[in-house]
Design a protein around this motif. Structure first.
Motif, PDB file in Angstrom:
ATOM      1  N   SER A 157      31.032  43.937  41.236  1.00 14.02           N
ATOM      2  CA  SER A 157      32.132  44.618  42.297  1.00 14.02           C
ATOM      3  C   SER A 157      33.208  45.051  41.354  1.00 14.02           C
ATOM      4  CB  SER A 157      32.423  43.400  43.280  1.00 14.02           C
ATOM      5  OG  SER A 157      32.892  42.518  42.697  1.00 14.02           O
ATOM      6  N   ASP A 158      34.143  45.710  41.975  1.00 12.99           N
ATOM      7  CA  ASP A 158      35.355  46.057  41.392  1.00 12.99           C
ATOM      8  C   ASP A 158      36.220  44.854  41.017  1.00 12.99           C
ATOM      9  OD1 ASP A 158      34.636  48.624  41.628  1.00 12.99           O
ATOM     10  OD2 ASP A 158      36.037  49.275  43.302  1.00 12.99           O
ATOM     11  N   LEU A 159      36.771  44.943  39.732  1.00 13.35           N
ATOM     12  CA  LEU A 159      37.395  43.576  39.238  1.00 13.35           C
ATOM     13  C   LEU A 159      39.115  44.235  38.923  1.00 13.35           C
ATOM     14  CD1 LEU A 159      34.955  42.501  36.629  1.00 13.35           C
ATOM     15  CD2 LEU A 159      35.154  41.759  38.777  1.00 13.35           C
ATOM     16  N   PHE A 160      39.712  43.004  39.049  1.00  9.02           N
ATOM     17  CA  PHE A 160      41.150  43.056  38.201  1.00  9.02           C
ATOM     18  C   PHE A 160      40.785  42.094  37.179  1.00  9.02           C
ATOM     19  CE2 PHE A 160      44.153  43.558  41.953  1.00  9.02           C
ATOM     20  CZ  PHE A 160      44.031  44.957  41.749  1.00  9.02           C
ATOM     21  N   ILE A 161      41.274  42.247  36.092  1.00  8.66           N
ATOM     22  CA  ILE A 161      41.184  41.432  35.049  1.00  8.66           C
ATOM     23  C   ILE A 161      42.750  41.448  34.457  1.00  8.66           C
ATOM     24  CG2 ILE A 161      40.419  41.025  32.474  1.00  8.66           C
ATOM     25  CD1 ILE A 161      38.032  43.062  33.051  1.00  8.66           C
ATOM     26  N   PHE A 162      43.337  40.108  34.517  1.00  9.62           N
ATOM     27  CA  PHE A 162      44.582  39.987  34.520  1.00  9.62           C
ATOM     28  C   PHE A 162      45.025  39.716  32.857  1.00  9.62           C
ATOM     29  CE2 PHE A 162      44.044  39.045  38.677  1.00  9.62           C
ATOM     30  CZ  PHE A 162      45.100  39.496  39.595  1.00  9.62           C
ATOM     31  N   PRO A 163      46.324  40.011  32.419  1.00 11.09           N
ATOM     32  CA  PRO A 163      46.357  39.636  31.159  1.00 11.09           C
ATOM     33  C   PRO A 163      46.316  38.505  30.444  1.00 11.09           C
ATOM     34  CG  PRO A 163      48.253  40.882  32.054  1.00 11.09           C
ATOM     35  CD  PRO A 163      47.340  40.558  33.355  1.00 11.09           C
ATOM     36  N   ASP A 164      46.064  37.217  31.322  1.00 11.68           N
ATOM     37  CA  ASP A 164      46.025  35.891  30.975  1.00 11.68           C
ATOM     38  C   ASP A 164      44.564  35.579  30.898  1.00 11.68           C
ATOM     39  OD1 ASP A 164      45.533  35.722  33.573  1.00 11.68           O
ATOM     40  OD2 ASP A 164      47.095  34.333  34.179  1.00 11.68           O
ATOM     41  N   GLY A 165      43.685  36.734  31.105  1.00 15.64           N
ATOM     42  CA  GLY A 165      42.321  36.346  31.177  1.00 15.64           C
ATOM     43  C   GLY A 165      41.688  36.064  32.439  1.00 15.64           C
ATOM     44  N   ARG A 166      42.497  35.708  33.818  1.00 15.03           N
ATOM     45  CA  ARG A 166      41.593  35.655  35.051  1.00 15.03           C
ATOM     46  C   ARG A 166      41.115  36.867  35.541  1.00 15.03           C
ATOM     47  NH1 ARG A 166      45.818  35.257  38.838  1.00 15.03           N
ATOM     48  NH2 ARG A 166      47.118  36.205  37.254  1.00 15.03           N
ATOM     49  N   VAL A 167      40.162  36.605  36.214  1.00 11.97           N
ATOM     50  CA  VAL A 167      39.296  37.928  36.883  1.00 11.97           C
ATOM     51  C   VAL A 167      39.304  37.558  38.376  1.00 11.97           C
ATOM     52  CG1 VAL A 167      36.955  38.714  36.848  1.00 11.97           C
ATOM     53  CG2 VAL A 167      37.918  37.781  34.743  1.00 11.97           C
ATOM     54  N   ARG A 168      39.654  38.723  38.848  1.00 14.70           N
ATOM     55  CA  ARG A 168      39.564  38.598  40.533  1.00 14.70           C
ATOM     56  C   ARG A 168      38.652  39.814  41.016  1.00 14.70           C
ATOM     57  NH1 ARG A 168      44.455  40.754  44.046  1.00 14.70           N
ATOM     58  NH2 ARG A 168      42.977  41.414  45.872  1.00 14.70           N
ATOM     59  N   ASP A 169      37.295  39.085  41.506  1.00 17.31           N
ATOM     60  CA  ASP A 169      36.441  39.964  41.986  1.00 17.31           C
ATOM     61  C   ASP A 169      36.431  40.388  43.231  1.00 17.31           C
ATOM     62  OD1 ASP A 169      35.495  37.464  42.580  1.00 17.31           O
ATOM     63  OD2 ASP A 169      33.453  37.929  42.248  1.00 17.31           O
ATOM     64  N   GLY A 170      35.502  41.180  43.965  1.00 15.67           N
ATOM     65  CA  GLY A 170      35.489  41.632  45.473  1.00 15.67           C
ATOM     66  C   GLY A 170      36.779  42.481  45.873  1.00 15.67           C
ATOM     67  N   TRP A 171      37.580  43.153  44.881  1.00 18.89           N
ATOM     68  CA  TRP A 171      38.572  44.038  44.994  1.00 18.89           C
ATOM     69  C   TRP A 171      38.245  45.346  45.628  1.00 18.89           C
ATOM     70  CZ3 TRP A 171      39.897  48.413  42.061  1.00 18.89           C
ATOM     71  CH2 TRP A 171      41.337  48.973  42.462  1.00 18.89           C
ATOM     72  N   TRP A 172      38.927  45.598  46.553  1.00 22.47           N
ATOM     73  CA  TRP A 172      38.573  47.072  47.418  1.00 22.47           C
ATOM     74  C   TRP A 172      39.878  47.836  47.470  1.00 22.47           C
ATOM     75  CZ3 TRP A 172      33.914  48.847  48.704  1.00 22.47           C
ATOM     76  CH2 TRP A 172      32.921  47.743  48.697  1.00 22.47           C
ATOM     77  N   ARG A 173      39.718  49.449  47.003  1.00 20.99           N
ATOM     78  CA  ARG A 173      40.809  50.033  46.929  1.00 20.99           C
ATOM     79  C   ARG A 173      41.176  50.305  48.560  1.00 20.99           C
ATOM     80  NH1 ARG A 173      37.620  51.448  43.154  1.00 20.99           N
ATOM     81  NH2 ARG A 173      36.627  52.880  44.376  1.00 20.99           N
ATOM     82  N   GLN A 174      42.361  50.602  48.919  1.00 23.70           N
ATOM     83  CA  GLN A 174      42.785  50.938  50.188  1.00 23.70           C
ATOM     84  C   GLN A 174      42.242  52.131  50.863  1.00 23.70           C
ATOM     85  OE1 GLN A 174      47.024  50.742  50.807  1.00 23.70           O
ATOM     86  NE2 GLN A 174      47.164  48.618  50.213  1.00 23.70           N
TER      87      GLN A 174
END
Length: 56
Positions: free
Chosen positions: A19-36
């Motif tokens: 799925s679409d991801l956010f990869i944060f500068p500290d290395g955390r990954v947030r998955d399941g992200w959807w654009r508005q």
């Protein structure tokens, strides 16, 4: 660390995401992200990343 990427799939630190991801500068990954708005990227879509004050 990004291990590999291809259309629709990315492997980061041994975990595979489809799925679409956010990869944060500290290395955390947030998955399941959807654009508005479907395929349109809006500023509000990126606020979680902007709040982390990335260098780039």
């Amino acid at each position: 660390m990004i291990d590999s990427s291809a259309f629709g799939v990315m492997t980061i630190d041994g975990r595979t995401y489809t799925s679409d991801l956010f990869i944060f500068p500290d290395g955390r990954v947030r998955d399941g992200w959807w654009r508005q708005r479907g395929h349109v990227l809006c500023v509000d879509d990126l606020l979680a990343l902007v709040d982390t004050a990335p260098e780039l």
